[in-house]
Design an enzyme around this catalytic site. Structure first.
Site, mmCIF file in Angstrom:
data_model
loop_
_atom_site.group_PDB
_atom_site.id
_atom_site.type_symbol
_atom_site.label_atom_id
_atom_site.label_comp_id
_atom_site.label_asym_id
_atom_site.label_seq_id
_atom_site.Cartn_x
_atom_site.Cartn_y
_atom_site.Cartn_z
ATOM 1 N N LEU A 173 0.831 -1.205 0.000
ATOM 2 C CA LEU A 173 0.000 0.000 0.000
ATOM 3 C C LEU A 173 0.862 1.249 0.000
ATOM 4 C CD1 LEU A 173 -2.738 -0.940 2.625
ATOM 5 C CD2 LEU A 173 -2.944 -0.934 0.135
ATOM 6 N N THR A 210 -3.581 5.144 4.892
ATOM 7 C CA THR A 210 -2.268 4.659 4.456
ATOM 8 C C THR A 210 -1.257 5.803 4.480
ATOM 9 O OG1 THR A 210 -3.259 2.928 3.095
ATOM 10 C CG2 THR A 210 -1.003 3.590 2.555
ATOM 11 N N HIS A 213 -0.375 6.793 8.052
ATOM 12 C CA HIS A 213 0.574 5.816 8.602
ATOM 13 C C HIS A 213 1.985 6.039 8.038
ATOM 14 C CE1 HIS A 213 1.698 1.514 9.703
ATOM 15 N NE2 HIS A 213 2.544 1.720 8.702
ATOM 16 N N GLU A 214 2.097 6.171 6.722
ATOM 17 C CA GLU A 214 3.433 6.315 6.126
ATOM 18 C C GLU A 214 4.089 7.641 6.530
ATOM 19 O OE1 GLU A 214 4.927 3.868 4.932
ATOM 20 O OE2 GLU A 214 3.229 2.524 4.603
ATOM 21 N N HIS A 217 5.820 7.244 9.701
ATOM 22 C CA HIS A 217 7.211 6.766 9.548
ATOM 23 C C HIS A 217 8.127 7.918 9.132
ATOM 24 C CE1 HIS A 217 6.314 2.572 10.064
ATOM 25 N NE2 HIS A 217 5.599 2.457 8.961
ATOM 26 N N TRP A 225 4.104 -2.330 17.254
ATOM 27 C CA TRP A 225 4.618 -3.560 17.880
ATOM 28 C C TRP A 225 6.142 -3.624 17.834
ATOM 29 C CZ3 TRP A 225 2.595 -3.091 13.094
ATOM 30 C CH2 TRP A 225 3.289 -3.620 12.023
ATOM 31 N N GLN A 241 2.734 -4.847 22.409
ATOM 32 C CA GLN A 241 1.875 -5.877 21.826
ATOM 33 C C GLN A 241 2.736 -6.837 21.034
ATOM 34 O OE1 GLN A 241 -0.844 -3.101 19.715
ATOM 35 N NE2 GLN A 241 -0.187 -4.050 17.785
HETATM 36 ZN ZN LIG Z 1 4.380 0.956 8.245
#
Ligand SMILES: [Zn+2]
Length: 408
Positions: A173, A210, A213-214, A217, A225, A241
């Site tokens: 993705l 998506t 989220h990216e 980073h 996790w 987790q």
């Molecule tokens: Zn990622």
């Protein structure tokens, strides 16, 4: 087992499966770099972040399409910006879905994403570049970031967040570079049908998360996790987790190393759940992100970026092939910033300010101050300015540089 069946299982295992989030960032980082990172940092002297200041990130989209479906609409792209501005401000409508036990940890990161309105030379842009490509799909090897390789070159990562939109191979993705990665690779890549929240989108990834989220980073966050069994993401308020969560678990979802009965924070933007099930960053993640913008931080230069401000367009457009008179590597020291009384403008690397115009605008585009550079060192008394944010423009037209300054 019959050989053909065996091969089928192997291929299935290698290809992943539809319906699960696949983020290529970890694979990208481990395969592309030996961690011999280059510095992205600007030479321009800057300032520290102000407490809870809203940080603006100019964004440029590079849309690489092989067919009309991949050439997604402006509206779809702009819907992605809206999602980012909601998610990074805790203004997302589904913030109410955060379980009550996790709500005290949820944070407004106080970052604003804006479409670039001026390129690195100050020329007007709508912040969306479209290029036809003969590449049917791209691997996570950065080919989309190179014009020579059938992609589109990055814009200056000291001033812009580059988002490449293309067709990624292998159900990925998206993927991101992390702070300190090479400047010409800096940015994120998003699958064309997982970008934004309108258009023809994959059903589980149709709310623009998506990119949320990216960019997490890109702003230094790890997967929640910690990318290993019961790993550590370096954030104090995200519970440990055992691994990632797919789809949409129901709360509470326990894993082998859950510290208490609240279980996994699977609704965190840095897990692998579906778009509809993600809804928060934590205060710890916010603090990590904002630390990048502090003085000497790898994203500090964004405090100077004015690429979203319309005043930078005032000089009008210049030919696309013109060469800037101020080379992009020239650096100017502008200090102190914020300004109390005097502002010093010093040219480094031998660049003479002499004869160049020095202008200061307010944020509505009104000219407040104008002078002509006299020497390599310029000291300007700005005690007459009222407190606020201003734009400092040095030079004219294609050679101009614009900086954001703050008067205390
Ligand atoms: Zn990622």
């Amino acid at each position: 087992m019959r050989l053909s069946l065996f091969i089928f299982f192997i291929l299935f295992a290698l290809s992943g499966s539809f319906g699960q989030r696949v983020c290529g960032t970890l694979k990208y980082e481990t395969s592309m770099f030996n961690k011999e990172f280059h510095s992205n940092q600007s030479n321009t002297q800057s300032r520290d972040t102000l407490p809870d200041e809203i940080i603006s990130i100019p964004v440029v989209f590079h849309v690489l399409y092989n067919n009309a479906i991949q050439n997604i609409s402006d509206a779809q792209i702009l819907s992605q910006l809206q999602v980012l501005n909601e998610d990074y401000s805790r203004l997302n409508a589904d913030a109410s879905n955060t379980p009550n036990v996790f709500k005290p940890f949820a944070a407004d990161v106080r970052i604003k994403f804006c479409i670039a309105r001026a390129d690195a030379l100050g020329r007007p842009t709508n912040g969306i570049i479209r290029k036809h490509t003969n590449n049917v799909s791209y691997n996570i090897d950065d080919a989309m970031k190179s014009s020579v390789a059938g992609g589109d070159d990055a814009w200056d990562c000291n001033s812009y967040l580059n988002i490449w939109v293309c067709n990624l191979a292998g159900h990925n993705l998206g993927y991101a570079t992390q702070p300190g990665d090479p400047a010409d690779k800096d940015g994120i890549v998003i699958q064309f049908d997982a970008l934004g929240k309108i258009g023809n989108l994959q059903p589980d990834f149709n709310k623009g998360r998506t990119a949320t989220h990216e960019i997490g980073h890109w702003l230094g966050l790890k997967h929640i996790w910690g990318d290993s069994d019961c790993g550590n993401d370096g954030i104090y308020d995200t519970p440990q987790q055992s691994s990632y969560n797919n789809n949409c678990p129901s709360f509470p979802h326990m894993s082998s190393c859950s510290p208490n009965s609240n279980g996994d924070m699977f609704m965190n933007f840095m897990d692998y759940t579906n778009d509809a099930c993600m809804n928060l960053f934590t205060t710890g993640q916010k603090n990590k992100i904002r630390s990048l913008f502090a003085l000497n931080g790898p994203r500090n230069s964004f405090l100077n970026s004015s690429a979203c401000d319309s005043v930078t367009e005032s000089a009008g457009s210049v030919p696309a092939n013109s060469t800037p008179a101020i080379p992009s590597e020239v650096s100017l020291s502008i200090y102190p910033n914020p300004i109390d009384h005097d502002l010093n403008i010093v040219a480094l690397n031998g660049y003479e300010l002499k004869g160049k115009s020095i202008s200061i605008y307010n944020l509505t585009g009104s000219l407040i101050y104008k002078s002509t550079g006299l020497a390599a060192v310029n000291k300007i008394n700005l005690s007459f300015l009222t407190s606020g944010v201003y734009l400092l423009k040095i030079g004219n037209n294609a050679e101009k540089k614009v900086f954001k300054i703050i008067k205390l």
